[in-house]
Scaffold this active site. Structure first.
Site, short mmCIF file in Angstrom:
data_model
loop_
_atom_site.label_atom_id
_atom_site.label_comp_id
_atom_site.label_asym_id
_atom_site.label_seq_id
_atom_site.Cartn_x
_atom_site.Cartn_y
_atom_site.Cartn_z
N HIS A 76 -9.67 -6.51 9.83
CA HIS A 76 -10.33 -6.27 8.55
C HIS A 76 -11.72 -5.66 8.72
CE1 HIS A 76 -7.28 -9.30 7.59
NE2 HIS A 76 -7.42 -9.01 6.31
N GLU A 133 0.83 -1.21 0.00
CA GLU A 133 0.00 0.00 0.00
C GLU A 133 0.86 1.26 0.00
OE1 GLU A 133 -2.53 -3.32 1.22
OE2 GLU A 133 -0.55 -2.64 1.88
#
Length: 333
Positions: free
Chosen positions: A130, A61
């Site tokens: 998550h 990322e």
């Protein structure tokens, strides 16, 4: 377009529209190409626009967000997908210290027209790493815009606005919204970032929310209507900038306020909204202290019952509104 379209389909359509209309736009992220995205939003786009416009990236990322920031400064219009919003933690420096600051530090000579899309929120049993709602972190950073649609129409209207904005925009898509359905305006609409909307008028209490929580607020309002409670629901749409003026306008009418947010209560953006209301002239219209419905200060459990117990729900919103009204001695006279 059909009369009803899912949130996922609306996002796919507006991405297709954007890539077709702007040759400088491109989509990048983990599995956005052949796989079609973790939640299927970019399915079919790589076949239509090719691998130069829909890029599968390595699992970094920090790397591909930094690449997108550089591309934006050079005049491209990157659309970054962070597979789960929790993974934004890997590119905090790129967003907070670089993208948010560049336009200011270079006196407007450089801008970062970047849209970062990311699925957020709990309710899928995806556990602590998550399922988080971390949007309040970025509301705290000057230079970043943070938006949160709740319907297919919101998704398209806000995305068009985000793509037209010269600033970096974080675009939160709640995972539980993807299969929800709604109609689209004809002709297509471009929203204004920083402008809330009243989605249900009422006179007894104001409930302000965004994203999935806005839909929960509407469900709660339906339940309360059967109890002769008239709820006004404000769909914030944008958390940064935040349209507290629209909320204050509603509070001056209803005299009561409940704010609903999925992020944890401590340090949540709902506290900021309540502070703005109480610091304004709308404070004098309040019949009692505002209430907050928020996530518990705990990591998200995997167990479904535990997960449900720490999240806001329509039932918890009904309870909060009922408590606010019950403490008003004139409500049931």
């Amino acid at each position: 377009m059909p009369d009803a379209i899912t949130f996922r389909e609306a996002m796919t359509a507006v991405l297709r529209e954007t890539l077709a209309a702007n040759e400088e736009a491109f989509l990048l992220g983990e599995d956005v190409g052949v796989y079609g995205g973790a939640f299927g939003v970019s399915r079919g786009l790589v076949e239509e626009f090719g691998t130069d416009r829909v890029l599968d990236t390595p699992l970094s990322e920090a790397g591909f967000t930094g690449l997108a920031i550089g591309a934006a400064v050079m005049g491209m219009r990157p659309i970054v997908e962070i597979q789960f919003s929790d993974f934004i933690t890997h590119c905090m420096d790129q967003l907070v210290n670089q993208a948010a600051k560049m336009r200011y530090m270079f006196g407007g000579a450089a801008s970062v027209p970047l849209v970062l899309r990311t699925p957020g929120g709990a309710g899928t049993g995806a556990a602590a790493q998550h399922s988080q709602s971390l949007e309040a972190w970025f509301v705290h950073v000057p230079g970043l815009r943070v938006v949160m649609p709740s319907t297919p129409a919101d998704a398209q209207g806000l995305f068009r606005a985000a793509m037209a904005d010269p600033n970096p925009v974080l675009f939160y898509e709640h995972k539980l919204l993807y299969n929800t359905k709604g109609s689209l305006p004809d002709p297509p609409e471009t929203y204004e970032i920083g402008r809330a909307r009243c989605s249900r008028e009422g006179c007894d209490v104001t409930v302000a929310a965004a994203g999935l929580m806005h839909n929960y607020a509407l469900e709660a309002a339906d339940t309360l209507a059967a109890q002769n409670v008239d709820v006004e629901v404000i769909n914030l749409l944008s958390l940064a900038p935040m349209d507290s003026d629209r909320v204050c306008e509603s509070v001056r009418k209803t005299g009561r306020l409940v704010v609903v947010e999925e992020d944890v209560r401590t340090g949540g953006w709902g506290g900021e909204l309540i502070t703005r209301v109480t610091e304004s002239a709308a404070f004098y219209a309040l019949d009692r202290a505002p209430a907050r419905v928020a996530g518990a200060d705990t990591p998200i459990p995997y167990n479904k019952r535990l997960e449900a117990s720490i999240r806001p729900s329509p039932e918890r919103i009904v309870e909060a509104v009922t408590q606010v009204l019950a403490n008003d001695p004139g409500r049931y006279v």
